[in-house]
Design an enzyme around this catalytic site. Structure first.
Site: not given
Ligand code: FAD
Length: 408
Positions: A243, A374
């Protein structure tokens, strides 16, 4: 196939160029980013397959051509001005199919890789959950063994294109008595399974691409498991490597392209010209910076992909490409807004190209820092697994998952 038996990249490029000209329609002048044309993509992917140009880097026994990333890059270069089935690229061909190739059973490889290359099957990823996607190993969707079948319950979110997919790779918890990474299993879930509800989510930029899913006693056969039971983290890790490579524009499994991977600055140039700012020193500097960044990104992609391929850098180095490509997308979206000024919020300014692209790119730019993990997580990976810096503290490390404290 030995290197001597393989068609040279230049001969393949020439053959692909003439075939594309004779068989693929020209790239559309307007791309409506709010609508995915799934049936059109199926038809175009089928044309590639029938013409012998699908799955350039997939092995022949699974329907591909068994050629090298250099052949794939040559094909992508040639494809830039044609209408390509880009809907198949992410996650179907560049993420899910290579994960099945690396970790699936022989039957799964023959069935699903072939179906995707033929244009018959889109695949989706059921990884992220409502409680957060970054801590993927902390997920709580569960699968329980009942005789020789699995019963799946829970919820997923942010699944790109799941409503159009036939199957999804779904990571679920199968063992609560071991540490979080060790109790997960990957399943191939048919999206029409009884008990599975898929809902599309409308975004601020107008897209309805993302879905959320609810699993209510979804029954899966034993052969739905990809890899080993409780070994799902190994499968997910491969999936995340593919990915990151796909999100960074470096996947050898993507099929065709419509812009160069480093980003197309011609839109910024056209915008500056149309708004009479080609002689403005600030605008010229901005465009120069965007050009430099896109060149750097292309070089970084080539260098890191090569280094991972030769083993001189570890696979997590793909996070460097992932991080830089997000920064490149941000830079370009922000520059378009700077050049267009407040007019960028309206539909009119770009009506010679894709209507409304400036405002929409700006709204969408946040996504490039999240998709595929992220950018903060990418920084963590680079520091810990590429540079060898100390791992960040985790209260749940090595703690059985059923003893980990969870918020409500
Ligand atoms: C265009 C797009 C396509 C996607 N497609 C898919 C898909 O097909 N299937 C799927 O399952 N998911 C998909 N996603 C989801 C994507 O994998 C998640 O958005 C991503 O993993 C972040 O998870 P979250 O949005 O729940 O944020 P969270 O995990 O809740 O994090 C929130 C914020 O906190 C920060 N953060 C969290 N933990 C830490 C750490 N340990 N250290 C530093 N910073 C931290 C993150 O960087 C982020 O800024 C997609 C997202 C996008 C935007």
């Amino acid at each position: 196939m030995t290197a001597a038996e393989m068609e040279s990249v230049e001969s393949f490029r020439a053959r692909a160029g003439s075939w594309l000209k004779a068989n693929m329609p020209p790239a559309p002048a307007h791309i409506d980013a709010t609508r995915r044309e799934w049936d059109r993509a199926r038809e175009l992917q089928r044309r590639l397959y029938d013409g012998g140009f699908a799955g350039i880097c997939f092995p022949k026994e699974y329907g591909g051509l068994g050629l090298t990333p250099a052949h794939q890059r040559a094909f992508s270069d040639e494809s830039l001005s044609y209408d390509m089935p880009l809907e198949f690229n992410v996650p179907t061909l560049a993420v899910c199919a290579p994960t099945i190739l690396d970790m699936g059973t022989e039957e799964q490889k023959r069935r699903h890789i072939h179906a995707a290359l033929r244009g018959d099957e889109f695949l989706a990823q059921f990884l992220s959950e409502p409680r957060g996607g970054s801590d993927l190993a902390g997920l709580t969707t569960k699968a329980v063994l009942d005789g020789d079948r699995w019963i799946l319950n829970g919820a997923k979110i942010w699944s790109s294109g799941a409503y159009a997919a036939s199957y999804a790779l779904c990571l679920a918890r199968t063992n609560w008595e071991v540490a979080k990474h060790r109790g997960l299993t990957m399943f191939l879930v048919p999206t029409d399974a009884e008990g599975l509800t898929i809902q599309q989510i409308k975004q601020a930029d107008g897209t309805i691409e993302f879905c959320q899913e609810f699993f209510d006693d979804v029954v899966l056969p034993a052969d739905a498991v990809v890899g080993q039971v409780d070994g799902g983290w190994d499968v997910a890790s491969r999936q995340l490597v593919h990915e990151r490579s796909a999100v960074g524009g470096a996947s050898p499994y993507a099929s065709g392209a419509q812009i160069h991977s480093g980003g197309d600055i011609s839109r910024l140039v056209a915008l500056a010209r149309r708004t009479g700012q080609m002689d403005d020193i600030r605008v010229r500097e901005d465009i120069g910076e965007a050009r430099a960044m896109s060149l750097v990104l292309d070089e970084v992609i080539a260098r890191i992909t090569g280094a991972i391929g030769s083993g001189s850098m570890p696979p997590p180095a793909g996070s460097i490409i992932r991080l830089l490509s997000a920064e490149n997308s941000w830079l370009q979206a922000d520059m378009a807004v700077r050049i267009s000024g407040s007019n960028g919020a309206t539909e009119g300014i770009a009506d010679e190209g894709e209507p409304g692209w400036i405002g929409r790119d700006y709204l969408h730019r946040q996504a490039w820092s999240l998709a595929g993990g992220s950018t903060e997580m990418a920084r963590n990976i680079i520091s810990e697994r590429v540079l060898g810096m100390p791992r960040e503290f985790a209260a749940d490390r090595d703690v059985p998952f059923n003893q980990v404290k969870h918020g409500r």
